[in-house]
Enzyme design. Sequence first.
Site, PDB file in Angstrom:
ATOM      1  N   LYS A   1      33.901  66.413  44.423  1.00 27.55           N
ATOM      2  CA  LYS A   1      32.672  65.720  44.817  1.00 27.55           C
ATOM      3  C   LYS A   1      31.439  66.498  44.332  1.00 27.55           C
ATOM      4  CE  LYS A   1      31.960  65.057  49.390  1.00 27.55           C
ATOM      5  NZ  LYS A   1      30.650  65.465  49.899  1.00 27.55           N
ATOM      6  N   SER A   2      31.426  67.800  44.595  1.00 33.34           N
ATOM      7  CA  SER A   2      30.256  68.612  44.219  1.00 33.34           C
ATOM      8  C   SER A   2      29.998  68.547  42.718  1.00 33.34           C
ATOM      9  CB  SER A   2      30.481  70.076  44.606  1.00 33.34           C
ATOM     10  OG  SER A   2      30.565  70.194  45.987  1.00 33.34           O
TER      11      SER A   2
ATOM     12  N   ARG B   1      20.393  64.643  59.725  1.00 31.80           N
ATOM     13  CA  ARG B   1      20.729  66.012  59.315  1.00 31.80           C
ATOM     14  C   ARG B   1      19.484  66.783  58.877  1.00 31.80           C
ATOM     15  NH1 ARG B   1      25.818  65.657  55.485  1.00 31.80           N
ATOM     16  NH2 ARG B   1      25.687  67.911  55.735  1.00 31.80           N
TER      17      ARG B   1
ATOM     18  N   ASP C   1      34.000  73.205  54.053  1.00 37.61           N
ATOM     19  CA  ASP C   1      34.362  71.808  54.315  1.00 37.61           C
ATOM     20  C   ASP C   1      35.799  71.662  54.828  1.00 37.61           C
ATOM     21  OD1 ASP C   1      31.875  70.939  53.561  1.00 37.61           O
ATOM     22  OD2 ASP C   1      32.450  70.618  51.464  1.00 37.61           O
TER      23      ASP C   1
HETATM   24  C1  S3P Z   1      28.013  71.174  48.898  1.00 38.46           C
HETATM   25  C2  S3P Z   1      27.740  72.269  49.646  1.00 38.46           C
HETATM   26  C3  S3P Z   1      28.170  72.458  51.028  1.00 38.46           C
HETATM   27  C4  S3P Z   1      29.257  71.461  51.419  1.00 38.46           C
HETATM   28  C5  S3P Z   1      28.980  70.075  50.932  1.00 38.46           C
HETATM   29  C6  S3P Z   1      28.826  70.055  49.417  1.00 38.46           C
HETATM   30  C7  S3P Z   1      27.516  71.092  47.512  1.00 38.46           C
HETATM   31  O1  S3P Z   1      27.068  72.283  51.898  1.00 38.46           O
HETATM   32  O2  S3P Z   1      29.430  71.443  52.820  1.00 38.46           O
HETATM   33  O3  S3P Z   1      30.053  69.202  51.275  1.00 38.46           O
HETATM   34  O4  S3P Z   1      27.994  70.250  46.732  1.00 38.46           O
HETATM   35  O5  S3P Z   1      26.622  71.884  47.169  1.00 38.46           O
HETATM   36  P1  S3P Z   1      26.099  73.551  52.248  1.00 38.46           P
HETATM   37  O6  S3P Z   1      25.778  74.153  50.961  1.00 38.46           O
HETATM   38  O7  S3P Z   1      24.906  72.988  52.916  1.00 38.46           O
HETATM   39  O8  S3P Z   1      26.934  74.419  53.134  1.00 38.46           O
END
Ligand code: S3P
Length: 770
Positions: free
Chosen positions: A335-336, A436, A634
């Site tokens: 996803k990221s 959020r 996550d």
């Molecule tokens: C993500 C970073 C994480 C993660 C999110 C995806 C990203 O959040 O929990 O699902 O793609 O950079 P945080 O960086 O706020 O912890």
Amino acid sequence: MQSSFDKTPLLFKQVCVIGLGLIGASLAQAIKDNHLSERLVAVDRHLPSVDEAIKHGLLDAGSTRLTDVVAGSDLLIIAVPVQAVQAVFTDIKAAMDNGQLATDCIITDVCSTKVNIIEAAKSVFAALPTGFVPAHPIAGAENSGYHARRANLFVNHSVIICELTTTSSSAIAKLQQLWEAVGATVMPMAADHHDAILAHTSHLPHLLAFNLVEQLASHDDNLDMFRYAAGGFRDFTRIAASDPKMWHDIFFANERAIISALDEYGVYLQTMRQLIIDKDSTALMGLLGRAQAARRHFGHMLASTPYTDTSAMSASYNITPSNTVSGTITVPGDKSISHRSIMLGSLATGVTNVTGFLEGEDALATLQAFRDMGVSIEGPDKGRLTIHGVGMHGLKPSKTPLYMGNSGTSMRLLAGILAAQSFDSVLTGDTSLNKRPMERVAAPLRDMGAVIQSTGHDGTAPLSITGRDTVGQPLQGVEYDMPVASAQVKSCLLLAGLWANGTTTVIQPEVSRDHTERMLSAFGYPVTVDGNRISIEGGGTLTGGDIAVPADISSAAFFMVAAAISQGSELTLTQVGINPTRTGIIDILKLMNADISLNNETHVGGEPVADITIRSSNLQGIDIPEYLVPLAIDEFPVLFIAASCAQGRTVLTGAKELRVKESDRIAVMADGLQTLGIDCTVTEDGLIIEGKGSAGVGQSEVKNSQSVFGGGHITSHHDHRIAMSFAVASLRASKLITIEGVETVNTSFPGFAELANQVGMSIEVHDSRV
Ligand code: S3P
């Protein structure tokens, strides 16, 4: 429709409906059926309609003249064609002047235009009455007249109310109560904005529908035309069956806004015409693809409204206990990385081809946002995308607020990009995302000179961002010491830093995922990483290329835990991203004594990948080292399932961040675990779980046969990872587990239930969405 007879007290003594057409008669019927007024009277030019309504018992009295029945009314509803409204106001004023009506009685209307209704009132009354509340129910049907009335016409429809400065707040509140009692949702809006919006969304489509039918009907061979007209013609022109007189009046009443919408339409039509003449296939495909995606996106936005009303829409899992999983599977793309591929691909020069893109709703929200900003993106087609980059200064302002759905990553990273653009933007999301924290990005962006407002209640979205053209100068590089190890905050600032003067440096307290840094380098943009200090110089460019998105380790995690906790299991997950900033799940499971091995390690698009094989394991409870928290951020929901199946206690600390994810993952998981019979204690920054697993001797004697969880009813709080985690618990459950609110699984893992069933689980999906 639910009757509010028991709940809503009588709101009015006497309601007078002026005009018994479709809307007036439907509202009268709804008022009657819901017992909202002691008496109901009506006025209509057409005497038979009035007589019939009295005969049906709908009205207590009726007439063709207002003065005959209006005396003592405390609500007047004007439901006549727009152009007849002024005459009605004149009659109302006369009734006030001669004492038949109180001067503060509530006067409202249901007309499709608002500015001219207010003008009409102004021309009749010396000062606008305090009870005057212009309104417009966005509801209707092709049929018109008294006989077409339906008491449920307004259920689940919106009603726009124009709150004038002259109107008393009690009149507004009372009218709102009325509309809500007949099933509608009330939205306030300024009159001129209402007219402009309706010109585009209602008046223009009606005009075009009438026009297309006229065009075809006037052809000599019109009989053939209509005989062979297919579904497209029928769908497009359905609304041309509406009342001509009403539309005639509306077109004149909202002339200015309609002409402007029509002119804009003409420009778009010319553009399309020219693209066809020029045989410009790329641009035409871009336009059609963008429009198709936007249409789907609007459908999704409408469908996602019920996130606010969980009773109206929910999908659920019914999971029968199973006890073993096996096979070789590939989980969807990361996803990221998918988010970042769209962002950098759009800002690059040249074409970027993406494979393995995650077609989940979160990444699709990012994709749509860039389409909304004028980027031409082909696909997704089985994970393949072609992005025609527009360069660092090629984004265009979106015509609508950018809708981020459930995706925190989209909103926070985009905030960084948009803070640096020349134009203004608004970012919004679904109910969960709009709760959020957004100040974590807005505050440091302001340090860089950004003008950004978190317009929600509590430092939350919608975010309103002022463009640099208005601010007058570019962003300024800063050094920012991050209070939390958040990859989203880090990425937001690095992305803003691409356009900032000088150097932008982010210092993270712990290592967090580094996909942004890696992908920037892959696009040829230098990034300096010095331990936990990451710096970037503004003013560079990105060069498009190919990106292969590996499988998402966060999605693989559900299957890793599934195999570890169940009997006789062995699963191989192919080509999973094992970026060291994401492998906390593997480290933690290994500390818990899990049997995991990595094979076929290689690199794909600047990211390390491997096949992960995991077998049934005798898990042990552990104290989870805090430095691993950001590296498995996550994966904790599913790790809590693993901990419940381990022997002994597992203690998580330093994980306060879990409280501000898609849900409060500490509270929500603890609730669900307790429902299923697990003893756990919530702490401020973590959770203590008393594992129910029993000891085995070495890996050869694995005792994963006893159940650890009971059965029960779990609410996911619309958090995808909560839903999938409790699905995994079914491998050690004694009874059926039902999970409510699983529709959000699609945000990160479309096809989860099918894949889980393929390896041996037993998930039945119930989709009661409307
Ligand atoms: C993500 C970073 C994480 C993660 C999110 C995806 C990203 O959040 O929990 O699902 O793609 O950079 P945080 O960086 O706020 O912890």
